[in-house]
Design a protein around this motif. Structure first.
Motif, PDB file in Angstrom:
ATOM      1  N   GLY A 258       0.717  -1.169   0.010  1.00 12.08           N
ATOM      2  CA  GLY A 258      -0.054   0.015   0.016  1.00 12.08           C
ATOM      3  C   GLY A 258       0.857   1.135   0.087  1.00 12.08           C
ATOM      4  O   GLY A 258       0.600   2.243  -0.715  1.00 12.08           O
ATOM      5  N   ILE A 259       2.015   1.391   0.602  1.00 14.52           N
ATOM      6  CA  ILE A 259       2.723   2.503   1.157  1.00 14.52           C
ATOM      7  C   ILE A 259       3.345   2.723  -0.636  1.00 14.52           C
ATOM      8  O   ILE A 259       3.730   3.712  -0.849  1.00 14.52           O
ATOM      9  N   GLY A 260       3.906   1.405  -0.976  1.00 13.87           N
ATOM     10  CA  GLY A 260       4.823   1.841  -2.210  1.00 13.87           C
ATOM     11  C   GLY A 260       3.900   2.290  -3.236  1.00 13.87           C
ATOM     12  O   GLY A 260       4.503   2.991  -4.019  1.00 13.87           O
TER      13      GLY A 260
ATOM     14  N   ASP B 135       4.928  11.203   5.101  1.00 13.24           N
ATOM     15  CA  ASP B 135       5.404  11.128   6.535  1.00 13.24           C
ATOM     16  C   ASP B 135       5.245  10.077   7.528  1.00 13.24           C
ATOM     17  O   ASP B 135       6.048   9.824   8.386  1.00 13.24           O
ATOM     18  N   TRP B 136       3.866   9.547   7.663  1.00 10.12           N
ATOM     19  CA  TRP B 136       3.649   8.745   8.341  1.00 10.12           C
ATOM     20  C   TRP B 136       2.441   7.806   7.930  1.00 10.12           C
ATOM     21  O   TRP B 136       1.770   8.369   7.046  1.00 10.12           O
ATOM     22  N   PHE B 137       2.199   6.691   8.471  1.00 12.17           N
ATOM     23  CA  PHE B 137       1.013   5.918   8.217  1.00 12.17           C
ATOM     24  C   PHE B 137       0.374   5.425   9.513  1.00 12.17           C
ATOM     25  O   PHE B 137       1.015   5.610  10.542  1.00 12.17           O
ATOM     26  N   GLU B 138      -0.918   5.001   9.435  1.00 16.57           N
ATOM     27  CA  GLU B 138      -1.354   4.557  10.525  1.00 16.57           C
ATOM     28  C   GLU B 138      -2.579   3.537  10.146  1.00 16.57           C
ATOM     29  O   GLU B 138      -3.312   3.555   9.171  1.00 16.57           O
TER      30      GLU B 138
ATOM     31  N   LEU C 162       7.500   7.336   7.691  1.00 19.14           N
ATOM     32  CA  LEU C 162       7.930   6.990   6.356  1.00 19.14           C
ATOM     33  C   LEU C 162       8.927   8.086   6.021  1.00 19.14           C
ATOM     34  O   LEU C 162       8.874   9.272   6.285  1.00 19.14           O
ATOM     35  N   VAL C 163      10.097   7.692   5.223  1.00 18.34           N
ATOM     36  CA  VAL C 163      11.070   8.430   4.680  1.00 18.34           C
ATOM     37  C   VAL C 163      11.314   8.090   3.327  1.00 18.34           C
ATOM     38  O   VAL C 163      11.499   6.828   2.894  1.00 18.34           O
TER      39      VAL C 163
END
Lengths: 78, 78, 78, 78, 78, 78, 78, 78, 78, 78, 78, 78
Positions: A26-28, A38-41, K49-50
């Motif tokens: 998902g992040i990819g 910057d962040w995920f949750e 995330l970076v």
């Protein structure tokens, strides 16, 4: 998160392998089109079953990314 | 949802008729601009009252849609 | 909210001053790129601490905006 | 809701017909004794079953109404 | 619910027509195999979308039914 | 989930290895006695600790399975 | 709850003795001024501590009562 | 809260200035008609937007007040 | 809970006496038909009121029980 | 939060002035005895009322602080 | 958990590898300073995330540990 | 709670007798090591079952206590 404005988008990542891979997929996908992630949750964890086996793990994610001063179009995007 | 990546967008549909119509109106509007809609989920049900009557039913919806491999711009959209 | 369709976008506003300013900064940023903003709702309140002091208040916001009949591109945006 | 003070009262409307009718019945009853009703929000949906059939749909509702400057007695009412 | 012991089972009813029909279909299916159904409560409302249209409304339901003194097997059932 | 009626059962899977294995163990056990499993959703993640080590990861799961037209006994089962 | 309209009022009952007594005290007070009480539901359980001892158990309660066709004033009351 | 019975009423206070002022306005209005106010708790924070600016901050409040032994009418009021 | 698979069933116990008795009555009923009960957790506390008095306390319970390797029928039961 | 282990402690800050001051007072007190404070998050907002006025705003806070490799005693502290 | 008194402490474990490792790291750190750890429960899953990659998975944990009759100082610790 | 700073600690009290005793046991243990206890709030109610009987009721509690100006060590404790 420091003193910036962020946008939060919601995605569902999936993988036949497990939770970590579903999150990474998902992040990819998000990182292909969004800058400054910057962040995920994690918002929920589900899965699809076929003939008694887990076909895919599915992980709901909120992903936050920083809006730059000159990123007008990104904020408008969502 | 099977082994794809999905985006989830949030909308509020409304209708003077009732809940089903409010949901349909929201989905109808989303489908004008988003492809591959896959599921929705109701997040809240509210309504606007005027002179003691229900003027509009309002239904909050999360709508999930599949991101294709080549739909770069949609993911970036929000 | 009356008889329209709305989209809801999620942002995080921040400020070193306090909660009201963090909300205003978030809304201010959203209003640069989105038309017809109608309401917001606070989803979480956090902050970043440095050397025992509050460096930034951070306020999660859902922001609702009206989709016009001819605003095809905005709905698609997210 | 604009720049006024509102009171929120909680009711349960019911109907043998369905959800929309249960909401309308609840709002209709509230509007007989409260002025300036402004919005409602559904808090729960339940029902009563008799011999395997739905006898009544029951919808929990929060109903907001505006307090006028000179409506002292309404605020005191609850 | 009065002074009895109840069991609660969870089902998902669906219908292409709308929320009321999805609830009725779920309750109807449960009543084919369970006696003494007493109440239901809606736990979630979702739907499946195909080509931008609502193919099915899906309503999650908790259904409570009274256990009789001599209904040993029903309690054991789940 | 498409236009069927589903039952949802709740289990807790466990494993000394990790979250994925705990989910698989729970699903594996459910699939030995339930047909037409369709989806799962994680309701909680816990674990048991012995002498400062994780002895078992425990994952609460809701598991949905389709009720066939002629599966009278399954619906009655719980 | 059957096919009537109900109002729900919120109270906090307390007692130095325990939870049951705190609930009974709250319901007892409500029944002095409200007719047709039908059900209650506990919303929170708290307590006040003095010198390391429980001085009072405090139980938040929602109390539902039936509105009669001719009880105009009760609905207006809250 | 000590060993008394309390009623809880729900209001929405608003202000163009900020959160603190919205809370104060709501409490101020409640105190004009209710005696023995004891505590409040914030249930939600929202706001109304006009032309990209915050027109009003709106704060949902539960307000608890003590019922005196001889305050029959107040309990009845809500 | 250690390294086993568990099933969770949901019941409502009731008693005219109080919360503890309602829980005991529910557990007692479950233990007549289910083996290897391991834990319970309270999901809600309600009650039925008749003429201003508590007729029954009602306690919603999730009850977990261990599935033995050879308890095929129990898992299938629900 | 980056790749460290954190402890989260819960406090309630208060102030007669407003929400920002209540948060600052809570953080200020925590920073007198805890090192490496990193973030806070608001868990609830309440207040104490005396004679119809807000005597104190009270803000529940979770405060996260980094555990150093050699801070054995801090982790043990809570 | 059997017939003892427990304390619950909250930590955030992290790891660049995945969820299981983040949980293990958090528990490992807690076990260096706390005795009689008994269970954990996951409260949230986030990550940092970076440059479009997951730098750390972060898992919020509540960790319960038994208080011995003579462990005065541990209870006081938090 | 008035104008002080409080710390909140989380414990689980248990008893074979019932809910009130489980709460008292938890508070009694906390009061042996913490001064200025001010309030508690119940976060969950569970129990342990052995051979179809309730062996222990277990009540999760948040306990708030006032931090004195000179209680440096207590704040640091957790």
């Amino acid at each position: 998160m420091s003193g910036h404005i962020y946008r939060v988008t919601e995605i569902v990542g999936s993988s036949p392998e497990g939770l970590d891979a579903a999150i990474r997929n998902g992040i990819g996908r998000a990182s292909r089109t969004l800058r400054h992630l910057d962040w995920f949750e994690v918002t929920e964890v589900r899965g699809h079953l076929v003939e008694g086996e887990i076909e895919h793990y599915q992980v709901g994610l909120k992903v936050g990314f920083r809006l730059d001063e000159d990123d007008e179009e990104e904020s408008g995007a969502g």
